[in-house]
Design a protein around this motif. Structure first.
Motif, short mmCIF file in Angstrom:
data_model
loop_
_atom_site.label_atom_id
_atom_site.label_comp_id
_atom_site.label_asym_id
_atom_site.label_seq_id
_atom_site.Cartn_x
_atom_site.Cartn_y
_atom_site.Cartn_z
N LEU A 1 19.00 -58.68 20.79
CA LEU A 1 18.06 -58.68 21.71
C LEU A 1 18.34 -57.82 23.03
N THR A 2 19.56 -57.58 23.24
CA THR A 2 19.94 -56.59 24.22
C THR A 2 19.63 -55.24 23.67
N LEU A 3 19.88 -54.96 22.74
CA LEU A 3 19.44 -53.61 21.99
C LEU A 3 18.22 -53.40 21.69
N ILE A 4 17.31 -54.43 21.50
CA ILE A 4 15.83 -54.16 21.42
C ILE A 4 15.16 -54.04 22.83
N ASN A 5 15.50 -54.76 23.74
CA ASN A 5 14.92 -54.76 25.15
C ASN A 5 15.47 -53.42 26.12
N LEU A 6 16.54 -52.80 25.65
CA LEU A 6 17.48 -52.17 26.54
C LEU A 6 16.29 -50.66 26.92
N PRO A 7 15.78 -50.18 25.79
CA PRO A 7 14.71 -49.09 26.22
C PRO A 7 13.91 -49.51 27.46
N ILE A 8 13.38 -50.56 27.29
CA ILE A 8 12.42 -50.97 28.00
C ILE A 8 12.89 -51.00 29.44
N LEU B 1 23.61 -54.31 32.91
CA LEU B 1 25.03 -53.67 33.22
C LEU B 1 25.00 -52.12 32.46
N VAL B 2 24.24 -51.95 31.25
CA VAL B 2 24.15 -50.83 30.69
C VAL B 2 22.97 -49.84 31.20
N ALA B 3 21.99 -50.61 31.85
CA ALA B 3 20.77 -49.75 32.20
C ALA B 3 20.92 -49.42 33.52
N ILE B 4 21.41 -49.85 34.63
CA ILE B 4 21.66 -49.66 35.94
C ILE B 4 22.51 -48.04 35.98
N PRO B 5 23.48 -47.98 35.51
CA PRO B 5 24.26 -46.63 35.51
C PRO B 5 23.44 -45.79 34.62
N VAL C 1 13.59 -61.21 30.42
CA VAL C 1 13.82 -62.84 30.19
C VAL C 1 12.68 -63.27 29.72
N ILE C 2 11.36 -62.98 29.87
CA ILE C 2 10.25 -63.41 29.23
C ILE C 2 9.97 -62.56 27.67
N LEU C 3 10.47 -61.35 27.61
CA LEU C 3 10.59 -60.78 26.25
C LEU C 3 11.44 -61.45 25.31
N ALA C 4 12.59 -61.63 25.91
CA ALA C 4 13.73 -62.39 24.99
C ALA C 4 13.39 -63.77 24.74
N TRP C 5 12.76 -64.52 25.69
CA TRP C 5 12.32 -65.96 25.60
C TRP C 5 11.35 -66.10 24.48
N ASN C 6 10.47 -65.09 24.35
CA ASN C 6 9.27 -65.13 23.46
C ASN C 6 9.63 -64.46 22.00
N GLY D 1 21.52 -63.98 28.74
CA GLY D 1 22.96 -63.06 28.18
C GLY D 1 22.47 -61.93 27.88
N SER D 2 21.26 -61.71 27.24
CA SER D 2 20.99 -60.26 26.86
C SER D 2 20.25 -59.51 28.10
N THR D 3 19.75 -60.23 29.07
CA THR D 3 19.19 -59.70 30.19
C THR D 3 20.50 -59.01 31.09
N ALA D 4 21.70 -59.83 31.06
CA ALA D 4 22.69 -59.32 32.16
C ALA D 4 23.41 -58.27 31.60
N ILE D 5 23.56 -58.19 29.91
CA ILE D 5 24.42 -57.08 29.38
C ILE D 5 23.41 -55.97 29.58
#
Length: 276
Positions: A147-154, A88-92, A205-210, A81-85
């Motif tokens: 987790l979306t907000l945390i990993n979004l910059p990367i 959606l934000v990061a590609i544009p 996915v790995i970052l969110a999983w761990n 879920g966090s990866t998909a969201i």
């Protein structure tokens, strides 16, 4: 023409690479050994641990004590879920910064990266209070958001790097042929960046999983993922080494399998654009 590498140097490099690989993998190997030992054998000296008989009683005890399937489901939902969201934000966002030049692009990227330098504990209390008042504590939705907000910059940084390797002339040609912005993104840009997007997805996915800090502090029982499942075997009564190792193996096995199966795609994506 490639320069020939001397045999001694090649052998030394290979030996060094294998040594580093073994050292990095050894903790996982040792956890795997302890998982198949009894609690009594798990605390013995290393040589006696290796000589001890193999048993699966720790895995059986973990299954009886904990609901592994529920924790596993929570981890899958939160990671995907966090990866998909984030995508959606990061590609544009990455497309805009890569193909719509601006003097502020580098500043924005550096600002996004700087958010990763903030210690998570520094914002734990305000985020905890916000989640408590919003009813997001111990929910999958809350963990997906954080987790979306945390990993979004990367994710933005990685996609921006990959998109920069795609010639802008191809997108301009698509526009001249009448492609809309949606068509340009879906049918021109994304197919060309599939290796980079795939590696970004796998890494996220790995970052969110761990992720352990936020999942342990913002979940209790209903939304607890596998990181909380592992932590439950460290209690005030002491460390149950065999059961803790068994729980760790059960938690990391799915992500290890995914990484092993997709390693070629991951390496290809991480080196995307490095070889001209």
């Amino acid at each position: 023409m490639a320069r020939a590498v001397p045999l001694p140097r090649k052998a030394l490099t290979t030996a060094l690479a294998w040594t580093i690989g073994v050292l990095m993998f050894f903790p996982i190997l040792w956890i795997g050994i302890l998982a198949f030992r009894t609690e009594v054998d798990a605390i013995r000296p290393p040589l006696q641990v290796l000589a001890a008989p193999w048993t699966t009683e720790s895995f059986a005890a973990v299954q009886q004590r904990s609901n592994y399937l529920r924790h596993f489901t929570n981890s899958v939902v939160i990671a995907l879920g966090s990866t998909a969201i984030a995508l959606l934000v990061a590609i544009p966002a990455a497309w805009s910064m890569a193909f719509v030049p601006s003097r502020r692009t580098k500043n924005v990227l550096l600002w996004m990266l700087s958010t990763k330098m903030l210690p998570p504990v520094g914002v734990l209390i305000p985020i905890y209070l916000i989640f408590r008042d919003a009813g997001l504590l111990d929910t999958r939705t809350g963990l997906v958001i954080v987790l979306t907000l945390i990993n979004l910059p990367i994710v933005v940084w990685m996609l921006y790097t990959y998109f920069r390797e795609i010639p802008a002339e191809i997108l301009e040609a698509a526009r001249m042929d009448g492609a809309t912005l949606r068509s340009e993104l879906l049918f021109v840009l994304l197919p060309m960046a599939v290796p980079g997007i795939a590696s970004t997805v796998l890494l996220n996915v790995i970052l969110a999983w761990n992720e352990a800090f936020w999942t342990l502090n913002l979940s209790a029982a209903r939304a607890a993922p596998l990181t909380a499942f592992i932590a439950s075997y460290s209690s005030p009564e002491g460390l149950f080494y065999a059961k803790l190792s068994a729980a760790s193996i059960m938690a990391i096995a799915p992500i290890l399998l995914i990484g092993w199966v997709s390693q070629r795609q991951l390496v290809r994506g991480l080196t995307f654009g490095a070889v001209k």
